[in-house]
Design a protein around this motif. Structure first.
Motif, short mmCIF file in Angstrom:
data_model
loop_
_atom_site.label_atom_id
_atom_site.label_comp_id
_atom_site.label_asym_id
_atom_site.label_seq_id
_atom_site.Cartn_x
_atom_site.Cartn_y
_atom_site.Cartn_z
N PHE A 9 0.83 -1.20 0.00
CA PHE A 9 0.00 0.00 0.00
C PHE A 9 0.87 1.25 0.00
O PHE A 9 0.61 2.21 -0.75
N CYS A 10 1.91 1.27 0.85
CA CYS A 10 2.78 2.44 0.92
C CYS A 10 3.59 2.61 -0.36
O CYS A 10 3.91 3.73 -0.77
N TRP A 81 19.88 8.01 -4.47
CA TRP A 81 19.70 8.86 -5.66
C TRP A 81 18.61 9.90 -5.45
O TRP A 81 18.80 11.07 -5.78
N ILE A 82 17.47 9.49 -4.90
CA ILE A 82 16.37 10.45 -4.77
C ILE A 82 16.62 11.43 -3.63
O ILE A 82 16.23 12.60 -3.72
N MET A 83 17.30 10.99 -2.56
CA MET A 83 17.64 11.93 -1.51
C MET A 83 18.67 12.94 -2.00
O MET A 83 18.64 14.11 -1.61
N ALA A 84 19.58 12.50 -2.89
CA ALA A 84 20.55 13.44 -3.47
C ALA A 84 19.84 14.51 -4.28
O ALA A 84 20.29 15.66 -4.33
N VAL A 85 18.74 14.14 -4.93
CA VAL A 85 17.93 15.13 -5.66
C VAL A 85 17.54 16.27 -4.75
O VAL A 85 17.70 17.46 -5.08
N GLY A 86 17.02 15.93 -3.57
CA GLY A 86 16.60 16.96 -2.64
C GLY A 86 17.76 17.74 -2.05
O GLY A 86 17.70 18.98 -1.94
N THR A 112 11.17 17.22 -2.42
CA THR A 112 11.01 17.00 -0.98
C THR A 112 10.07 15.85 -0.66
O THR A 112 10.44 14.91 0.04
N VAL A 113 8.84 15.92 -1.18
CA VAL A 113 7.83 14.93 -0.80
C VAL A 113 8.22 13.52 -1.27
O VAL A 113 8.20 12.57 -0.48
N VAL A 114 8.56 13.38 -2.53
CA VAL A 114 8.92 12.06 -3.06
C VAL A 114 10.19 11.52 -2.39
O VAL A 114 10.21 10.35 -1.97
N PRO A 115 11.27 12.30 -2.26
CA PRO A 115 12.44 11.77 -1.54
C PRO A 115 12.12 11.29 -0.13
O PRO A 115 12.58 10.23 0.29
N LEU A 116 11.33 12.07 0.62
CA LEU A 116 11.00 11.66 1.99
C LEU A 116 10.11 10.41 2.00
O LEU A 116 10.24 9.55 2.88
N ALA A 117 9.22 10.29 1.01
CA ALA A 117 8.37 9.10 0.93
C ALA A 117 9.20 7.85 0.65
O ALA A 117 8.97 6.79 1.25
N VAL A 118 10.17 7.97 -0.25
CA VAL A 118 11.04 6.82 -0.56
C VAL A 118 11.87 6.44 0.67
O VAL A 118 12.00 5.26 1.01
N LEU A 119 12.44 7.43 1.34
CA LEU A 119 13.22 7.15 2.55
C LEU A 119 12.35 6.50 3.62
O LEU A 119 12.77 5.53 4.27
N TRP A 122 11.68 2.89 2.76
CA TRP A 122 12.87 2.06 2.98
C TRP A 122 13.09 1.77 4.46
O TRP A 122 13.37 0.64 4.85
N LEU A 123 12.93 2.80 5.30
CA LEU A 123 13.11 2.61 6.74
C LEU A 123 12.10 1.62 7.30
O LEU A 123 12.42 0.81 8.18
N ALA A 124 10.87 1.68 6.79
CA ALA A 124 9.81 0.84 7.35
C ALA A 124 9.75 -0.56 6.76
O ALA A 124 9.43 -1.52 7.48
N PHE A 125 10.07 -0.70 5.48
CA PHE A 125 9.74 -1.96 4.79
C PHE A 125 10.88 -2.61 4.01
O PHE A 125 10.68 -3.69 3.46
N ALA A 126 12.03 -1.99 3.91
CA ALA A 126 13.10 -2.59 3.11
C ALA A 126 13.52 -3.94 3.67
O ALA A 126 13.33 -4.23 4.86
#
Length: 220
Positions: A9-10, A81-86, A112-119, A122-126
């Motif tokens: 879902f996430c 990669w996506i955090m580097a974008v931000g 901002t929003v997409v990088p934080l969502a990906v992070l 990853w923290l919750a479900f990787a």
């Protein structure tokens, strides 16, 4: 390996956020240029930000649609990669313009929003596979491939996507220095994530052991 329902879902929610952010970027480009769909897509595809957000959309859309988990190394690399974008945007580009209205929302989404969502995903479900100490070097493949593409494309049409890559503004030495610093930044971010991944894994193991030691818990 299949995703648990909350992870799936996430993943779907993250894919939707990436789609909305990219759609807003497209809408802003239409309002500013009035170009055709192929022209605008081709123009937006000049930027690392857009391509990496599109990669997030593809990867998280795949997980949402199939319910299958991607490899742990790819998931961690995508976070870098996506955090580097931000981070690059906030450090080098944010002060160069002041977006408003829909442009501001699109900017907020992709940086901002997409990088934080990906992070957060990853923290919750990787997965819990141990990452290799050379993985941050391997993760340089995507930004290096982008640099080769961006410079080759700019060599044809003369449009450089970012001022810190524009040889018209920089000497050759400055350009090489900027590229080297960018790669150092990506590598450093990779090693920070590697340390975070090991800390996360340790905490998950401790939580699992604590749960197994509770009265009435089963060791099976």
């Amino acid at each position: 390996m299949l995703l648990a329902p909350p992870a799936r879902f996430c993943a779907a929610a993250t894919a939707v956020l990436a789609f909305l952010a990219l759609a807003m970027k497209y809408a802003v480009a239409v309002s500013e240029t009035g170009g055709t769909l192929p022209d605008i897509v081709w123009s937006l595809a000049r930027y690392f930000t857009i391509l990496t957000n599109a990669l997030v959309l593809a990867v998280f859309g795949y997980m949402a649609l199939t319910g299958r988990r991607i490899g742990d190394r790819l998931a961690a690399g995508l976070v870098v990669w996506i955090m580097a974008v931000g981070l690059v945007y906030r450090l080098l580009l944010a002060e160069l313009w002041e977006p408003r209205g829909l442009e501001y929302l699109a900017d907020l989404g992709v940086h901002t929003v997409v990088p934080l969502a990906v992070l957060g995903w990853w923290l919750a479900f990787a997965g819990t596979a141990r990452l290799w100490w050379l993985d941050p070097v391997i993760w340089l493949a995507w930004p290096l491939a982008y640099l080769a593409y961006a410079l080759a494309r700019a060599g044809v049409d003369g449009i450089y996507p970012y001022p810190f890559l524009d040889p018209g503004r920089l000497s050759s030495t400055q350009l090489v220095w900027n590229v080297a610093r960018l790669m150092e930044g990506f590598a450093a971010a990779g090693y920070v994530l590697l340390g975070l991944a090991r800390l996360r894994l340790r905490l998950l193991w401790r939580a699992k052991r604590a749960q197994a030691s509770r009265p009435g818990s089963s060791s099976r």
